[in-house]
Design a protein around this motif. Structure first.
Motif, PDB file in Angstrom:
ATOM      1  N   ILE A   1       0.867  -1.183   0.000  1.00 38.52           N
ATOM      2  CA  ILE A   1       0.000   0.000   0.000  1.00 38.52           C
ATOM      3  C   ILE A   1       0.898   1.225   0.000  1.00 38.52           C
ATOM      4  CG2 ILE A   1      -1.578   1.305   1.490  1.00 38.52           C
ATOM      5  CD1 ILE A   1      -2.823  -1.395   2.303  1.00 38.52           C
ATOM      6  N   PRO A   2       0.575   2.242  -0.774  1.00 38.02           N
ATOM      7  CA  PRO A   2      -0.642   2.439  -1.555  1.00 38.02           C
ATOM      8  C   PRO A   2      -0.547   1.731  -2.905  1.00 38.02           C
ATOM      9  CG  PRO A   2       0.725   4.387  -1.741  1.00 38.02           C
ATOM     10  CD  PRO A   2       1.431   3.442  -0.800  1.00 38.02           C
ATOM     11  N   VAL A   3      -1.675   1.219  -3.376  1.00 36.82           N
ATOM     12  CA  VAL A   3      -1.715   0.595  -4.693  1.00 36.82           C
ATOM     13  C   VAL A   3      -2.234   1.599  -5.712  1.00 36.82           C
ATOM     14  CG1 VAL A   3      -2.032  -1.744  -3.803  1.00 36.82           C
ATOM     15  CG2 VAL A   3      -4.017  -0.405  -4.411  1.00 36.82           C
ATOM     16  N   THR A   4      -1.779   1.441  -6.937  1.00 35.94           N
ATOM     17  CA  THR A   4      -2.269   2.242  -8.052  1.00 35.94           C
ATOM     18  C   THR A   4      -3.411   1.488  -8.718  1.00 35.94           C
ATOM     19  OG1 THR A   4      -0.791   1.204  -9.645  1.00 35.94           O
ATOM     20  CG2 THR A   4       0.071   3.137  -8.444  1.00 35.94           C
ATOM     21  N   ASP A   5      -4.078   2.142  -9.649  1.00 33.73           N
ATOM     22  CA  ASP A   5      -5.149   1.449 -10.365  1.00 33.73           C
ATOM     23  C   ASP A   5      -4.603   0.260 -11.150  1.00 33.73           C
ATOM     24  OD1 ASP A   5      -3.821   3.187 -12.092  1.00 33.73           O
ATOM     25  OD2 ASP A   5      -5.636   3.776 -13.161  1.00 33.73           O
ATOM     26  N   ARG A   6      -3.408   0.372 -11.699  1.00 35.03           N
ATOM     27  CA  ARG A   6      -2.800  -0.759 -12.418  1.00 35.03           C
ATOM     28  C   ARG A   6      -2.475  -1.911 -11.473  1.00 35.03           C
ATOM     29  NH1 ARG A   6       1.676   1.065 -16.572  1.00 35.03           N
ATOM     30  NH2 ARG A   6       1.523  -1.155 -16.965  1.00 35.03           N
ATOM     31  N   GLU A   7      -2.005  -1.578 -10.277  1.00 33.50           N
ATOM     32  CA  GLU A   7      -1.699  -2.628  -9.294  1.00 33.50           C
ATOM     33  C   GLU A   7      -2.970  -3.312  -8.794  1.00 33.50           C
ATOM     34  OE1 GLU A   7       2.404  -1.126  -7.217  1.00 33.50           O
ATOM     35  OE2 GLU A   7       0.565  -0.012  -6.780  1.00 33.50           O
ATOM     36  N   ALA A   8      -4.048  -2.560  -8.636  1.00 39.16           N
ATOM     37  CA  ALA A   8      -5.326  -3.158  -8.222  1.00 39.16           C
ATOM     38  C   ALA A   8      -5.815  -4.132  -9.291  1.00 39.16           C
ATOM     39  CB  ALA A   8      -6.370  -2.078  -7.966  1.00 39.16           C
ATOM     40  N   ALA A   9      -5.725  -3.737 -10.562  1.00 41.06           N
ATOM     41  CA  ALA A   9      -6.131  -4.629 -11.654  1.00 41.06           C
ATOM     42  C   ALA A   9      -5.235  -5.867 -11.692  1.00 41.06           C
ATOM     43  CB  ALA A   9      -6.084  -3.883 -12.984  1.00 41.06           C
ATOM     44  N   SER A  10      -3.949  -5.673 -11.472  1.00 42.78           N
ATOM     45  CA  SER A  10      -3.009  -6.794 -11.455  1.00 42.78           C
ATOM     46  C   SER A  10      -3.284  -7.731 -10.284  1.00 42.78           C
ATOM     47  CB  SER A  10      -1.579  -6.253 -11.369  1.00 42.78           C
ATOM     48  OG  SER A  10      -0.664  -7.278 -11.091  1.00 42.78           O
ATOM     49  N   LEU A  11      -3.630  -7.163  -9.146  1.00 40.88           N
ATOM     50  CA  LEU A  11      -3.931  -7.962  -7.957  1.00 40.88           C
ATOM     51  C   LEU A  11      -5.096  -8.910  -8.224  1.00 40.88           C
ATOM     52  CD1 LEU A  11      -3.211  -8.345  -4.921  1.00 40.88           C
ATOM     53  CD2 LEU A  11      -4.847  -6.534  -4.425  1.00 40.88           C
ATOM     54  N   VAL A  12      -6.152  -8.395  -8.834  1.00 45.34           N
ATOM     55  CA  VAL A  12      -7.338  -9.206  -9.142  1.00 45.34           C
ATOM     56  C   VAL A  12      -6.984 -10.341 -10.099  1.00 45.34           C
ATOM     57  CG1 VAL A  12      -9.572  -9.143 -10.324  1.00 45.34           C
ATOM     58  CG2 VAL A  12      -8.987  -7.374  -8.659  1.00 45.34           C
ATOM     59  N   ARG A  13      -6.118 -10.073 -11.051  1.00 47.50           N
ATOM     60  CA  ARG A  13      -5.788 -11.049 -12.090  1.00 47.50           C
ATOM     61  C   ARG A  13      -4.669 -12.010 -11.702  1.00 47.50           C
ATOM     62  NH1 ARG A  13      -8.116  -6.769 -13.603  1.00 47.50           N
ATOM     63  NH2 ARG A  13      -9.415  -6.637 -15.455  1.00 47.50           N
ATOM     64  N   SER A  14      -4.004 -11.767 -10.581  1.00 45.29           N
ATOM     65  CA  SER A  14      -2.828 -12.562 -10.259  1.00 45.29           C
ATOM     66  C   SER A  14      -3.112 -13.844  -9.479  1.00 45.29           C
ATOM     67  CB  SER A  14      -1.821 -11.700  -9.487  1.00 45.29           C
ATOM     68  OG  SER A  14      -2.363 -11.302  -8.256  1.00 45.29           O
ATOM     69  N   ILE A  15      -4.321 -14.009  -8.961  1.00 42.44           N
ATOM     70  CA  ILE A  15      -4.604 -15.264  -8.258  1.00 42.44           C
ATOM     71  C   ILE A  15      -4.878 -16.372  -9.290  1.00 42.44           C
ATOM     72  CG2 ILE A  15      -5.393 -14.182  -6.117  1.00 42.44           C
ATOM     73  CD1 ILE A  15      -8.280 -14.607  -7.081  1.00 42.44           C
ATOM     74  N   ARG A  16      -4.602 -17.590  -8.911  1.00 37.05           N
ATOM     75  CA  ARG A  16      -4.793 -18.716  -9.837  1.00 37.05           C
ATOM     76  C   ARG A  16      -6.251 -18.931 -10.200  1.00 37.05           C
ATOM     77  NH1 ARG A  16      -1.146 -20.596  -6.052  1.00 37.05           N
ATOM     78  NH2 ARG A  16      -2.697 -21.903  -5.062  1.00 37.05           N
ATOM     79  N   THR A  17      -7.155 -18.571  -9.286  1.00 35.53           N
ATOM     80  CA  THR A  17      -8.579 -18.772  -9.525  1.00 35.53           C
ATOM     81  C   THR A  17      -9.251 -17.561 -10.179  1.00 35.53           C
ATOM     82  OG1 THR A  17      -8.861 -18.176  -7.196  1.00 35.53           O
ATOM     83  CG2 THR A  17      -8.943 -20.535  -7.755  1.00 35.53           C
TER      84      THR A  17
ATOM     85  N   PRO B   1      -9.812 -16.793 -13.253  1.00 34.44           N
ATOM     86  CA  PRO B   1     -10.768 -17.059 -14.331  1.00 34.44           C
ATOM     87  C   PRO B   1     -12.224 -17.127 -13.871  1.00 34.44           C
ATOM     88  CG  PRO B   1      -8.816 -18.399 -14.647  1.00 34.44           C
ATOM     89  CD  PRO B   1      -8.668 -17.723 -13.306  1.00 34.44           C
ATOM     90  N   LEU B   2     -12.467 -17.470 -12.599  1.00 37.92           N
ATOM     91  CA  LEU B   2     -13.836 -17.505 -12.087  1.00 37.92           C
ATOM     92  C   LEU B   2     -14.476 -16.113 -12.087  1.00 37.92           C
ATOM     93  CD1 LEU B   2     -13.347 -19.963  -9.101  1.00 37.92           C
ATOM     94  CD2 LEU B   2     -14.454 -20.444 -11.292  1.00 37.92           C
ATOM     95  N   LEU B   3     -13.663 -15.073 -12.085  1.00 32.10           N
ATOM     96  CA  LEU B   3     -14.168 -13.702 -12.111  1.00 32.10           C
ATOM     97  C   LEU B   3     -14.489 -13.221 -13.523  1.00 32.10           C
ATOM     98  CD1 LEU B   3     -11.532 -12.218  -9.649  1.00 32.10           C
ATOM     99  CD2 LEU B   3     -13.930 -12.718  -9.109  1.00 32.10           C
ATOM    100  N   PHE B   4     -13.955 -13.884 -14.512  1.00 32.06           N
ATOM    101  CA  PHE B   4     -14.025 -13.394 -15.890  1.00 32.06           C
ATOM    102  C   PHE B   4     -14.863 -14.272 -16.816  1.00 32.06           C
ATOM    103  CE2 PHE B   4     -10.291 -11.544 -13.967  1.00 32.06           C
ATOM    104  CZ  PHE B   4     -10.460 -10.210 -14.294  1.00 32.06           C
ATOM    105  N   GLY B   5     -15.754 -15.069 -16.250  1.00 35.77           N
ATOM    106  CA  GLY B   5     -16.665 -15.844 -17.086  1.00 35.77           C
ATOM    107  C   GLY B   5     -16.160 -17.228 -17.428  1.00 35.77           C
ATOM    108  N   TRP B   6     -15.567 -17.897 -16.476  1.00 35.81           N
ATOM    109  CA  TRP B   6     -15.030 -19.238 -16.701  1.00 35.81           C
ATOM    110  C   TRP B   6     -16.152 -20.214 -17.012  1.00 35.81           C
ATOM    111  CZ3 TRP B   6     -14.759 -23.813 -13.429  1.00 35.81           C
ATOM    112  CH2 TRP B   6     -13.818 -24.751 -13.865  1.00 35.81           C
ATOM    113  N   ARG B   7     -15.958 -21.012 -18.047  1.00 33.90           N
ATOM    114  CA  ARG B   7     -16.901 -22.056 -18.478  1.00 33.90           C
ATOM    115  C   ARG B   7     -18.328 -21.546 -18.656  1.00 33.90           C
ATOM    116  NH1 ARG B   7     -15.358 -27.911 -15.913  1.00 33.90           N
ATOM    117  NH2 ARG B   7     -13.306 -28.002 -16.853  1.00 33.90           N
TER     118      ARG B   7
END
Length: 178
Positions: free
Chosen positions: A86-102, A104-110
């Motif tokens: 902290i503090p995170v930037t908007d790019r870091e927040a987007a990266s944080l969401v996308r960096s977990i292995r799971t 794809p469940l947030l982005f319309g998996w299957r």
């Protein structure tokens, strides 16, 4: 301890009227204990979505860190959490969401509907800003945060206030890459 545990029968959903509420209350107290032991909570039904966890904590060695993961088995059993300083930037927040292995469940998996990740990223930025602007906020826990197709719902929140830990290193901080 049962408040977020639908798998243990501690949660009742979609109660449409007083009769259903009374029946659910009776079932919970019969199965799980007295009202004093349960401390039941009734709240508006949140939209369906993906349950997530947002946490922030001040570590004496590293400073303030923001953590994100999916609630339940992904974080508890697999340790699938991501962290940023902290503090995170908007790019870091987007990266944080996308960096977990799971993620794809947030982005319309299957074929499931994608959830409102911009709203989730905004929540991460706001938690980061809260901790950065107020050093007496030494821990924040939002669990679960339901991320729906439109918006987020924080179903439970805790904030711990204390004198901030002293830091003797005022230089730049980084987390190791994994």
């Amino acid at each position: 301890h049962l408040r977020h545990r639908a798998d243990l029968g501690g949660v009742r959903l979609d109660l449409a009227d007083e009769e259903q509420l009374r029946r659910a209350y009776a079932e919970l107290t019969d199965q799980l204990g007295t009202p004093e032991e349960l401390s039941p909570v009734v709240q508006r039904m949140a939209p369906r979505g993906v349950d997530t966890i947002v946490r922030a904590v001040i570590d004496p060695a590293a400073g303030a860190a923001l953590s994100f993961g999916l609630a339940g088995a992904p974080s508890q059993l697999l340790g699938d959490m991501a962290h940023r300083l902290i503090p995170v930037t908007d790019r870091e927040a987007a990266s944080l969401v996308r960096s977990i292995r799971t993620a794809p469940l947030l982005f319309g998996w299957r074929g499931s509907a994608p959830v409102d990740t911009p709203a989730l990223e905004e929540l991460l930025l706001r938690v980061s800003r809260l901790v950065d602007d107020h050093p007496e906020v030494v821990a924040v826990g939002l669990e679960p945060v339901v991320v729906a197709t439109h918006g987020v719902s924080v179903l439970s929140a805790s904030v711990r206030l204390a004198p901030p830990p002293a830091r003797d290193d005022l230089g730049p901080r980084t987390l190791p890459a994994y």
